[in-house]
Enzyme design. Sequence first.
Site, short mmCIF file in Angstrom:
data_model
loop_
_atom_site.label_atom_id
_atom_site.label_comp_id
_atom_site.label_asym_id
_atom_site.label_seq_id
_atom_site.Cartn_x
_atom_site.Cartn_y
_atom_site.Cartn_z
CB SER A 96 -38.08 49.91 41.76
OG SER A 96 -37.27 50.08 40.89
CE LYS A 171 -34.63 50.71 40.69
NZ LYS A 171 -33.75 51.16 39.67
CE LYS A 239 -40.42 53.19 43.50
NZ LYS A 239 -39.91 52.56 43.13
P1 NAD Z 1 -44.42 56.37 36.15
O1 NAD Z 1 -44.88 56.42 37.37
O2 NAD Z 1 -44.64 57.39 34.70
O3 NAD Z 1 -45.37 55.17 35.47
C1 NAD Z 1 -46.47 54.25 36.02
C2 NAD Z 1 -46.79 54.33 35.16
O4 NAD Z 1 -48.06 53.27 35.86
C3 NAD Z 1 -47.99 55.51 34.79
O5 NAD Z 1 -48.02 55.46 33.55
C4 NAD Z 1 -49.52 55.32 35.61
O6 NAD Z 1 -50.74 55.49 34.87
C5 NAD Z 1 -49.66 53.44 35.43
N1 NAD Z 1 -49.88 52.77 36.79
C6 NAD Z 1 -50.11 53.25 37.90
N2 NAD Z 1 -50.97 52.69 39.14
C7 NAD Z 1 -51.60 51.90 38.47
C8 NAD Z 1 -52.40 51.17 38.17
N3 NAD Z 1 -53.07 50.67 39.52
N4 NAD Z 1 -53.15 50.31 37.58
C9 NAD Z 1 -52.97 50.18 36.02
N5 NAD Z 1 -51.95 51.74 35.67
C10 NAD Z 1 -51.03 52.04 36.48
O7 NAD Z 1 -43.12 55.93 36.35
P2 NAD Z 1 -41.70 55.20 35.75
O8 NAD Z 1 -40.52 56.24 36.02
O9 NAD Z 1 -42.46 54.50 34.83
O10 NAD Z 1 -41.32 54.41 36.40
C11 NAD Z 1 -41.69 52.84 36.91
C12 NAD Z 1 -40.83 51.99 38.02
O11 NAD Z 1 -39.28 51.72 37.18
C13 NAD Z 1 -40.86 52.19 39.80
O12 NAD Z 1 -40.39 51.47 40.26
C14 NAD Z 1 -39.50 52.96 39.02
O13 NAD Z 1 -38.86 53.39 40.64
C15 NAD Z 1 -38.45 52.00 38.29
N6 NAD Z 1 -37.64 52.82 37.53
C16 NAD Z 1 -37.75 53.94 36.98
C17 NAD Z 1 -36.50 54.54 36.11
C18 NAD Z 1 -36.92 56.00 35.60
O14 NAD Z 1 -35.38 56.07 35.24
N7 NAD Z 1 -38.05 56.29 35.72
C19 NAD Z 1 -35.85 53.59 36.27
C20 NAD Z 1 -35.45 52.31 36.47
C21 NAD Z 1 -36.75 51.90 37.59
#
Ligand code: NAD
Length: 296
Positions: A96, A171, A239
């Site tokens: 997102s 979104k 965010k």
């Molecule tokens: P998270 O922080 O758990 O996971 C993000 C991952 O990206 C981590 O494993 C991190 O190590 C990796 N990462 C970050 N920067 C990086 C880079 N430069 N190179 C390589 N790896 C990198 O986040 P999440 O909860 O999995 O959410 C991911 C996306 O999905 C976000 O945009 C969030 O808003 C969206 N989202 C999350 C949910 C939820 O319930 N958690 C629901 C819908 C949407």
Amino acid sequence: MQRIGFIGLGLMGEPMAANLVKAGYELYVYDRNQEQMDALAALGATAVENGRAAAEASDVILTMLPNSPHVKEVVLGESGVLEGVKDGQFFVDMSSIAPLAAQEVSEALAAKGVVSFDAPVSGGVEKAKAGTLAFMVGGPEEHFDAVKPILEVMAGSVTLVGPIGAGQTTKLVNQMIVAANIAVIAEAMTLGKKAGVDPERIFKAIRGGLAASQCLEDKAPRMFAGNFEPGFRIDLHTKDLANALETSRNLHTAVPLTAQLMEMMQALTNDGHDGLDHGGLALFYEKLNSLSLVND
Ligand code: NAD
């Protein structure tokens, strides 16, 4: 079957990638956190060292990263996806992020013949595990069939809403509605409790009526248990609201409720609650009114 590069194996990405492996896809995974890659490698995916390597090994590249700067770094940065792509590949960002950032990344990839989609999701970790997420997709309709079956492995629904950036706009709309919904649940339950009525009984009385919502079903019980294990974290929702406010300012659209919600998120972050589930908006009201919504 297409080979898939999957970048970003966090709370959401890990179960989503796991479902693709289980469906038989060949996966090349990258995350800056080695432990996350090990977990997927144990299921049969191949860990690679950066975005470029993931792009070189695959036909379709998927990303599931926190926000716009992370997606830009992974795609446009050093040893990034852009360095490894070739003509005819597909890129689908499921993170997102800001709609303008989605368009920027897509333009850079288009210069190398790559077709992009923005495909953020709604549903949270449980639906990511179950493979029942709701995808809102932006991108060219004529190429949608090339990526749709892959998304369907992770989805309960996949809806093309318009050109690139439209998925992210959708979104933002979703996140505005969800934040307002959670906040008003906490606000109203606080009033109920102050007036001497048990919030859990209020919940039981109203959940079958017009106030029913998935937010009410998921967040009210968390408030009554005082359990804000994420779930969807306050820092990620902050965010999303920042991206919504940036977009609304660019379009000169007044979004007074969203602005208020952002102030609540700031207060929660200041109190060290940014790692909690967004149901923790209840803590803002609890502090404001010196009460607890937790069951007596
Ligand atoms: P998270 O922080 O758990 O996971 C993000 C991952 O990206 C981590 O494993 C991190 O190590 C990796 N990462 C970050 N920067 C990086 C880079 N430069 N190179 C390589 N790896 C990198 O986040 P999440 O909860 O999995 O959410 C991911 C996306 O999905 C976000 O945009 C969030 O808003 C969206 N989202 C999350 C949910 C939820 O319930 N958690 C629901 C819908 C949407």
